[in-house]
Design a protein around this motif. Structure first.
Motif, PDB file in Angstrom:
ATOM      1  N   ILE A 252      53.825  13.679  38.718  1.00 48.91           N
ATOM      2  CA  ILE A 252      54.527  14.853  38.356  1.00 48.91           C
ATOM      3  C   ILE A 252      54.849  15.523  39.857  1.00 48.91           C
ATOM      4  N   THR A 253      56.192  15.888  39.727  1.00 48.52           N
ATOM      5  CA  THR A 253      56.719  16.583  41.034  1.00 48.52           C
ATOM      6  C   THR A 253      56.781  18.114  40.846  1.00 48.52           C
ATOM      7  N   ARG A 254      56.839  18.598  42.196  1.00 38.03           N
ATOM      8  CA  ARG A 254      56.820  20.004  42.327  1.00 38.03           C
ATOM      9  C   ARG A 254      57.918  20.608  41.352  1.00 38.03           C
ATOM     10  N   GLU A 255      59.166  20.382  41.195  1.00 40.02           N
ATOM     11  CA  GLU A 255      60.442  20.788  40.651  1.00 40.02           C
ATOM     12  C   GLU A 255      59.874  20.892  39.424  1.00 40.02           C
ATOM     13  N   GLU A 256      59.369  19.644  38.645  1.00 37.76           N
ATOM     14  CA  GLU A 256      58.998  19.290  37.248  1.00 37.76           C
ATOM     15  C   GLU A 256      58.008  20.367  37.039  1.00 37.76           C
ATOM     16  N   PHE A 257      56.929  20.793  37.577  1.00 39.37           N
ATOM     17  CA  PHE A 257      56.009  21.721  37.432  1.00 39.37           C
ATOM     18  C   PHE A 257      56.593  23.126  37.350  1.00 39.37           C
ATOM     19  N   VAL A 258      57.567  23.206  38.223  1.00 39.41           N
ATOM     20  CA  VAL A 258      58.008  24.676  38.090  1.00 39.41           C
ATOM     21  C   VAL A 258      58.899  24.893  36.875  1.00 39.41           C
ATOM     22  N   ARG A 259      59.494  23.707  36.489  1.00 36.60           N
ATOM     23  CA  ARG A 259      60.582  23.879  35.298  1.00 36.60           C
ATOM     24  C   ARG A 259      59.357  24.207  34.148  1.00 36.60           C
ATOM     25  N   GLN A 260      58.189  23.476  33.960  1.00 35.67           N
ATOM     26  CA  GLN A 260      57.390  23.868  32.841  1.00 35.67           C
ATOM     27  C   GLN A 260      56.790  25.110  32.971  1.00 35.67           C
ATOM     28  N   VAL A 261      56.616  25.841  34.163  1.00 39.10           N
ATOM     29  CA  VAL A 261      55.951  27.010  34.158  1.00 39.10           C
ATOM     30  C   VAL A 261      56.432  28.328  34.670  1.00 39.10           C
ATOM     31  N   ALA A 262      57.754  28.165  34.908  1.00 41.08           N
ATOM     32  CA  ALA A 262      58.585  29.340  35.382  1.00 41.08           C
ATOM     33  C   ALA A 262      58.561  30.194  34.306  1.00 41.08           C
ATOM     34  N   ASP A 263      58.692  30.098  33.061  1.00 42.68           N
ATOM     35  CA  ASP A 263      58.688  31.370  32.289  1.00 42.68           C
ATOM     36  C   ASP A 263      57.556  31.868  32.133  1.00 42.68           C
ATOM     37  N   ILE A 264      56.451  31.228  32.269  1.00 41.21           N
ATOM     38  CA  ILE A 264      55.135  32.073  32.505  1.00 41.21           C
ATOM     39  C   ILE A 264      54.828  32.959  33.682  1.00 41.21           C
ATOM     40  N   ILE A 265      55.427  32.228  34.805  1.00 45.46           N
ATOM     41  CA  ILE A 265      55.406  33.150  36.086  1.00 45.46           C
ATOM     42  C   ILE A 265      56.374  34.293  35.925  1.00 45.46           C
TER      43      ILE A 265
END
Length: 487
Positions: A252-265
């Motif tokens: 898992i890359t940081r960019e992929e993680f951000v795409r998954q959680v950006a809407d929550i943040i």
């Protein structure tokens, strides 16, 4: 299984092998009714059983029996009290912090938890306000700050005006069901989907596997806050045909993680705008931003906070220590005040900031003035109507914070169904070495005398529960069941 209780890091290790009897994230449930959407969501997500109790309160089902949510919180508070008792001569009174968005019922339930644990809750303090106390201590500041509090289970934003040692809350807003736990669930979903695609096995049907995934997801989130990528490998997460062990490996890359959680943040920033509107300010009126909570260590969170407020947040305040430091400062000031009062005239005082009982929003300013605060003398059983706070400088008029009890509109939660009786003496902690964690000491056992149940008429003796079930051996984790995470 042996009837003991473990709290904190040892419990975090145990939840991987005993998910149905390891309780976590109950802060999201405290003070809520069983039929609330938040409790129903938690009921589907949590591995432990939640059932309806008397007066619509949620009850947690464990092998030791059923517990009300304040009783679970009382166990945590009792553990913290024992930790503090190792350094302090005595621990009988405490300042307890809560999210700023907590309503009256949630604050009252928190005070009930303190009473069950044997603590006199002198003040229920908002977490962002406590962080502001830590930030402004000894600085003699005159500015407006925003405290962005993004923790594991809740989110709060509070706008405060600092005038030397006087702290005035201008506006506050929050979401008590939004936090880092939701980010972990997104990573769990990603790993479940990958394993299902590769092996055609849905891990959601196995509670132990899901708890292993949640533990790994939290560590992965922490790693991705420091590194650009993480490689996760979990051995023997499930078994295929003929008992063949199946492993899970995912990068898992940081960019992929951000795409998954950006809407929550991103859900936190409409809440920030709401607080600004309540304070009648825009972002140009904010002088500093203070970050509180472990989730604020995520780079994307800090970037979005900087973008929203058009200035970088401060990094000289530890987001994980700020609330505790602020509570300690307030406790020190209150202790000095109460020592000057006659013990016969001063009893347990709980003075949370006044809130609108319908919306949970603050309707009065919340100010603090350290040692110069004056506490009205009242009988033990009577709660104060207001607390007058004087700033340190001579010649300035008093500020007021109204407690809101005299109107009779403050809702009360029912007392816990029964007081908690438990003992950690002799409890054996089975460590599950998912990532070969550093061993933690067994928590200091609480007093052999169980805490009394607090009622409106006073303390009543605790009726001991039936003896625990015979001890059963807990199978240790497979020796090769480790998770490796590398850059």
């Amino acid at each position: 299984p042996n009837g003991g209780v473990v709290v904190g890091a040892p419990a975090k290790q145990r939840k991987v092998i005993d998910p149905k009897n390891t309780i976590f994230s109950v802060k999201r449930l405290i003070g809520r009714s069983y039929g609330s959407p938040e409790v129903q969501t938690a009921k589907q997500r949590m591995p432990y059983e939640i059932k309806q109790g008397t007066n619509e309160q949620p009850m947690i089902v464990t092998r030791a029996g059923e517990f009300a949510v304040p009783e679970i919180s009382a166990i945590v508070l009792d553990h913290v009290k024992n930790v503090a008792a190792a350094k302090l001569p005595s621990v009988g009174r405490a300042v307890v912090t809560v999210p700023a968005a907590f309503n009256d019922a949630q604050r009252s339930a928190t005070a009930t938890a303190g009473a069950i644990s044997g603590l006199t809750v002198v003040r229920v303090l908002n977490e962002p306000t406590a962080a502001a106390l830590a930030y402004g201590n000894t600085r003699n500041l005159r500015e407006v700050i925003a405290v962005y509090d993004f923790g594991g289970g809740t989110f709060d934003i509070t706008i405060l005006k600092l005038e030397d040692q006087v702290y005035e809350v201008l506006g506050t807003a929050g979401d008590t069901f939004l936090g880092g736990d939701d980010l972990d669930e997104r990573l769990v979903d990603r790993m479940v989907e990958k394993f299902l695609l590769e092996n055609r096995i849905d891990l959601r049907s196995n509670e132990v596997s899901m708890m292993r995934l949640r533990a790994v997801a939290e560590q992965t989130k922490i790693e991705l806050s420091r590194r650009s990528r993480a490689v996760v490998r979990i051995d023997e997460i499930a078994y295929g045909p003929k008992g063949k062990p199946l492993d899970l490996q995912i990068e898992i890359t940081r960019e992929e993680f951000v795409r998954q959680v950006a809407d929550i943040i991103d859900r936190t920033f409409p809440v920030c705008q709401e607080a600004l509107n309540l304070a009648s300010l825009d972002i140009t009126g904010i002088n500093d931003i203070i970050l509180v909570g472990g989730s604020t260590k995520i780079p994307y969170v800090r970037d979005q906070v900087s973008r929203f407020f058009s200035k970088a947040p401060r990094t000289d305040v530890n987001p994980e220590d700020a609330v505790a430091m602020g509570a300690a400062l307030q406790a020190t000031a209150l202790e000095r005040i109460l020592k000057r009062k006659s013990p016969s005239k001063v009893g347990p005082v709980v003075v949370p900031p006044e809130e609108d009982t319908q919306t949970g929003e603050h309707t009065q300013e919340d100010t603090f003035a350290g040692e110069t605060a004056q506490v009205p003398e009242r009988p033990v059983e009577q709660e104060p109507d207001e607390l007058v706070l004087l700033p340190p400088e001579a010649g300035r008029g008093p500020k007021r914070i109204t407690a809101g009890y005299s109107q009779g509109a403050r809702p009360r939660t029912e007392p816990a169904a029964r007081a908690t009786e438990y003992s950690a003496r002799g409890a054996a902690v089975d460590r599950f070495e998912e990532r070969t964690p550093t061993p933690h000491p067994v928590p200091t056992p609480p007093s052999a005398t169980p805490p009394a149940r607090m009622t409106k008429t006073g303390a009543v003796p605790v009726v001991p529960p039936p003896p625990p079930a015979p001890r059963r051996a807990v199978p240790p984790a497979a020796p090769n069941a480790r998770t490796m995470m590398v850059e």
